[in-house]
Design an enzyme around this catalytic site. Structure first.
Site, PDB file in Angstrom:
ATOM      1  N   SER A 125      21.547 140.629  68.875  1.00  0.00           N
ATOM      2  CA  SER A 125      21.106 139.711  67.816  1.00  0.00           C
ATOM      3  C   SER A 125      20.501 138.442  68.425  1.00  0.00           C
ATOM      4  O   SER A 125      19.556 137.878  67.873  1.00  0.00           O
ATOM      5  CB  SER A 125      22.284 139.373  66.901  1.00  0.00           C
ATOM      6  N   LYS A 154      36.013 139.564  70.165  1.00  0.00           N
ATOM      7  CA  LYS A 154      34.584 139.771  69.834  1.00  0.00           C
ATOM      8  C   LYS A 154      33.743 138.675  70.496  1.00  0.00           C
ATOM      9  O   LYS A 154      32.645 138.944  71.013  1.00  0.00           O
ATOM     10  CB  LYS A 154      34.436 139.760  68.307  1.00  0.00           C
ATOM     11  N   GLY A 169      23.182 135.370  51.628  1.00  0.00           N
ATOM     12  CA  GLY A 169      22.312 135.780  52.729  1.00  0.00           C
ATOM     13  C   GLY A 169      21.617 137.090  52.436  1.00  0.00           C
ATOM     14  O   GLY A 169      22.272 138.088  52.107  1.00  0.00           O
ATOM     15  N   ASN A 206      30.542 139.158  72.984  1.00  0.00           N
ATOM     16  CA  ASN A 206      29.238 138.541  72.706  1.00  0.00           C
ATOM     17  C   ASN A 206      28.827 137.586  73.831  1.00  0.00           C
ATOM     18  O   ASN A 206      27.635 137.488  74.162  1.00  0.00           O
ATOM     19  CB  ASN A 206      29.253 137.800  71.359  1.00  0.00           C
TER      20      ASN A 206
HETATM   21  O1  KPL Z   1      27.330 141.943  68.301  1.00  0.00           O
HETATM   22  C1  KPL Z   1      26.383 142.219  68.993  1.00  0.00           C
HETATM   23  C2  KPL Z   1      25.152 141.423  68.779  1.00  0.00           C
HETATM   24  O2  KPL Z   1      24.061 141.872  69.102  1.00  0.00           O
HETATM   25  O3  KPL Z   1      25.306 140.307  68.252  1.00  0.00           O
HETATM   26  C3  KPL Z   1      26.491 143.271  70.054  1.00  0.00           C
HETATM   27  C4  KPL Z   1      27.902 143.794  70.086  1.00  0.00           C
HETATM   28  C5  KPL Z   1      26.124 142.709  71.381  1.00  0.00           C
HETATM   29  C6  KPL Z   1      25.645 144.481  69.728  1.00  0.00           C
HETATM   30  O4  KPL Z   1      24.291 144.292  69.918  1.00  0.00           O
END
Ligand code: KPL
Length: 332
Positions: free
Chosen positions: A282, A211, A30, A215
């Site tokens: 993201s 996590k 990647g 998210n």
């Molecule tokens: O992991 C994240 C993402 O954007 O995927 C967070 C913790 C929300 C940080 O932007």
């Protein structure tokens, strides 16, 4: 992975094919910010690093990644050119160490292309947001040792093959599907030899769930409302939606047998949203760029598990469907 159960699989039973390369070369899959950052970290520590790209440049096999490090990386420069070897899926070099840094939706097709090059007992580290792809990845590479990692390092691409290390964090690494060490300590030492530290954990699953929950709370709401992570806390209408979502996620985690995570999720999500207040998540960035998001592996995975356990998840379900609709060009 379907449901939350993991097949019995033991990394320790898989012998690694000895190779002549010392130290072992790492293939980093990647060319996004994380792929470039990890390739640089390994290369600066003297590990041969090869960057696997879906579309490698037509003629160049050797290239430089431009790295803008953080002062704490100990590289004493504002910007460095790090030489790496670029490979495509069609190259023939055997793979003994693979760090997969693609987005979750791109992982399985990429691993299927690389499978013939992955040697018996190779170590394959999956560094994706979300859950639900680990067992499928393991099935594609039945003779590899699979590890999961998650990271709080921050990085972004300034242009192609030019990465800025924007925030120092920590990377956890554990064997799939958890349990005994399964080689995680040795691999963490290898992968963490550069400026990005890696900590081995005996059971990575609780960290993956924690996590995932964060998210689930932040990504779909920011993606649909087009707001920064911090705005979720500040805008009153959004804050009440965020709080109600955290309550539902907490109830689901409790129902799925994760009482400790359930009691922490609301405070953890607030802490992360605050610490990353200026970030565009993201998922928001993916939607804006017209890319597929990781919703299937984040909210989708939670909903799938909740439904299998007979737990209603109306808020998460609605967010899942709304993000899917946006991915297909629909309006809310
Ligand atoms: O992991 C994240 C993402 O954007 O995927 C967070 C913790 C929300 C940080 O932007």
């Amino acid at each position: 992975m379907s449901g939350s159960g993991f097949a019995i699989r033991d990394n320790a039973l898989m012998k690694e094919t000895p190779t002549s390369t010392t130290p072992a070369a790492w293939h980093v899959l990647g060319g996004g910010a994380m792929g470039c950052l990890w390739a640089c970290s390994l290369a600066t520590a003297g590990h041969p690093a090869r960057l696997l790209l879906r579309q490698p440049p037509a003629c160049a096999t050797d290239s430089d990644i431009t790295l803008s490090p953080r002062p704490t990386d100990g590289l004493h420069k504002q910007s460095l050119q790090i030489p790496v070897r670029i490979e495509g899926a069609g190259d023939a070099t055997p793979i003994t160490r693979l760090l997969a840094c693609t987005k979750a939706p791109d992982l399985l097709p990429a691993l299927a292309d690389l499978a013939p090059r992955v040697v018996d007992g190779a170590a394959v580290v999956l560094l994706q947001n979300g859950m639900g792809f680990h067992a499928e990845a393991a099935a594609l590479l039945p003779r590899a040792r699979i590890f999961c990692a998650l990271t709080t390092e921050g990085a972004y691409l300034q242009s192609r093959l030019s990465v800025r290390h924007a925030g120092s964090g920590e990377t956890l690494l554990g064997a799939f599907p958890g349990g005994a060490d399964g080689g995680a300590a040795q691999l963490a030492a290898e992968l963490g030899c550069g400026f990005l530290p890696v900590r081995p954990v005996e059971n990575i699953l609780p960290s993956l769930w924690a996590k995932l929950a964060i998210n689930c709370a932040i990504n779909p709401l920011t993606a649909l409302h087009g707001c920064t992570n911090g705005e979720l806390l500040e805008r009153p209408g959004l804050r009440s939606e965020f709080d109600a979502l955290c309550t539902e996620i907490s109830g689901l985690l409790a129902g799925l047998g994760h009482p400790l995570l359930a009691s922490a999720v609301a405070a953890d999500a607030v802490r992360v949203a605050r610490a990353t207040a200026a970030n565009r998540s993201s998922m928001l960035q993916d939607l804006e760029a017209g890319r597929r998001t990781e919703i299937r592996y984040i909210t989708g995975f939670l909903c799938q598990n909740a439904k299998a356990a007979g737990l209603p998840c109306p808020r998460n379900d609605a967010l899942f469907r709304a993000v899917r609709q946006r991915e297909h060009g629909g309006q809310p």
